[in-house]
Scaffold this motif. Structure first.
Motif, PDB file in Angstrom:
ATOM      1  N   TYR A 115       0.666  -1.189  -0.122  1.00  0.00           N
ATOM      2  CA  TYR A 115      -0.175   0.062  -0.111  1.00  0.00           C
ATOM      3  C   TYR A 115       1.019   1.234   0.000  1.00  0.00           C
ATOM      4  O   TYR A 115       1.933   1.216   0.587  1.00  0.00           O
ATOM      5  N   MET A 116       0.400   2.255  -0.575  1.00  0.00           N
ATOM      6  CA  MET A 116       1.107   3.491  -0.504  1.00  0.00           C
ATOM      7  C   MET A 116      -0.120   4.689  -0.861  1.00  0.00           C
ATOM      8  O   MET A 116      -0.935   4.339  -1.359  1.00  0.00           O
ATOM      9  N   ILE A 117       0.275   5.800  -0.217  1.00  0.00           N
ATOM     10  CA  ILE A 117      -0.676   6.955  -0.470  1.00  0.00           C
ATOM     11  C   ILE A 117       0.063   7.767  -1.353  1.00  0.00           C
ATOM     12  O   ILE A 117       1.219   8.300  -1.344  1.00  0.00           O
ATOM     13  N   ARG A 118      -0.886   8.179  -2.414  1.00  0.00           N
ATOM     14  CA  ARG A 118      -0.226   9.252  -3.561  1.00  0.00           C
ATOM     15  C   ARG A 118      -1.174  10.378  -3.161  1.00  0.00           C
ATOM     16  O   ARG A 118      -2.261  10.161  -3.089  1.00  0.00           O
ATOM     17  N   TYR A 119      -0.681  11.630  -3.373  1.00  0.00           N
ATOM     18  CA  TYR A 119      -1.406  12.863  -3.128  1.00  0.00           C
ATOM     19  C   TYR A 119      -0.954  13.893  -4.325  1.00  0.00           C
ATOM     20  O   TYR A 119       0.013  14.009  -4.686  1.00  0.00           O
ATOM     21  N   THR A 129       4.137   8.530  -0.543  1.00  0.00           N
ATOM     22  CA  THR A 129       4.477   7.942   0.960  1.00  0.00           C
ATOM     23  C   THR A 129       5.526   6.698   0.706  1.00  0.00           C
ATOM     24  O   THR A 129       5.700   6.316  -0.476  1.00  0.00           O
ATOM     25  N   ASN A 130       6.069   6.328   1.750  1.00  0.00           N
ATOM     26  CA  ASN A 130       6.679   5.294   1.777  1.00  0.00           C
ATOM     27  C   ASN A 130       5.785   4.036   1.505  1.00  0.00           C
ATOM     28  O   ASN A 130       4.484   4.110   1.475  1.00  0.00           O
ATOM     29  N   LEU A 131       6.147   2.952   0.993  1.00  0.00           N
ATOM     30  CA  LEU A 131       5.330   1.706   0.707  1.00  0.00           C
ATOM     31  C   LEU A 131       5.231   0.668   2.237  1.00  0.00           C
ATOM     32  O   LEU A 131       6.042   0.798   3.051  1.00  0.00           O
ATOM     33  N   PHE A 132       3.898   0.444   2.309  1.00  0.00           N
ATOM     34  CA  PHE A 132       3.566  -0.366   3.540  1.00  0.00           C
ATOM     35  C   PHE A 132       3.261  -1.850   3.082  1.00  0.00           C
ATOM     36  O   PHE A 132       2.396  -2.035   2.145  1.00  0.00           O
ATOM     37  N   LYS A 133       4.170  -2.610   3.632  1.00  0.00           N
ATOM     38  CA  LYS A 133       3.854  -4.242   3.149  1.00  0.00           C
ATOM     39  C   LYS A 133       3.122  -4.944   4.196  1.00  0.00           C
ATOM     40  O   LYS A 133       3.365  -4.720   5.373  1.00  0.00           O
ATOM     41  N   PHE A 134       2.081  -5.438   3.616  1.00  0.00           N
ATOM     42  CA  PHE A 134       1.207  -6.193   4.603  1.00  0.00           C
ATOM     43  C   PHE A 134       1.169  -7.823   4.168  1.00  0.00           C
ATOM     44  O   PHE A 134       0.810  -8.062   2.716  1.00  0.00           O
TER      45      PHE A 134
END
Length: 138
Positions: A115-119, A129-134
């Protein structure tokens, strides 16, 4: 007419998905109370993901501030280099108070989901943002 339709579909695909191979990647697997991401326009204090009983993933994140942002998107994918928007929100004002977001990923793409947030900023620039690994199933 076929060329126009093909060009239009290409624009739509690239507008909602992003190939990240040209961006520096920081992949974070777990966050606690520390800051997950921070720049001049956005600060995210935490991001978490949990499995739901319907085989979906619930993603929660909190922003500490939002400045000059007109659109924020949560992006998802089964690898760190190709992510597509699964949630978009238009923003109309700056925020200096904590805002909480809860989004359900109805169609997680694999056993490991990134997951990542793009704005998008008011001046047309984009930030990531940084990548979030789940890891699903944990």
């Amino acid at each position: 007419m076929k060329k126009f339709l093909f060009a239009f579909l290409t624009i739509v695909v690239f507008a909602s998905c992003s190939k990240q191979s040209d961006l520096p990647q920081t992949i974070i697997e777990k966050t606690g109370s520390n800051v997950f991401f921070k720049d001049n326009n956005l600060a995210i204090s935490s991001i978490t993901a949990t499995n739901t009983s319907e085989n979906k993933v619930q993603v929660k994140f909190s922003t500490m501030y939002e400045k000059n942002i007109v659109k924020m998107e949560l992006m998802s994918g089964d690898n760190a280099n190709y992510l597509c928007a699964i949630y978009t929100e238009s923003l109309s004002s700056n925020s200096t108070q904590t805002k909480n977001y809860t989004i359900v990923d109805n169609n997680p793409k694999g056993a490991i989901v990134y997951y990542m947030i793009r704005y998008s900023l008011a001046n047309g620039d984009w930030g990531y943002t940084n990548l979030f690994k789940f890891q699903r199933g944990n």
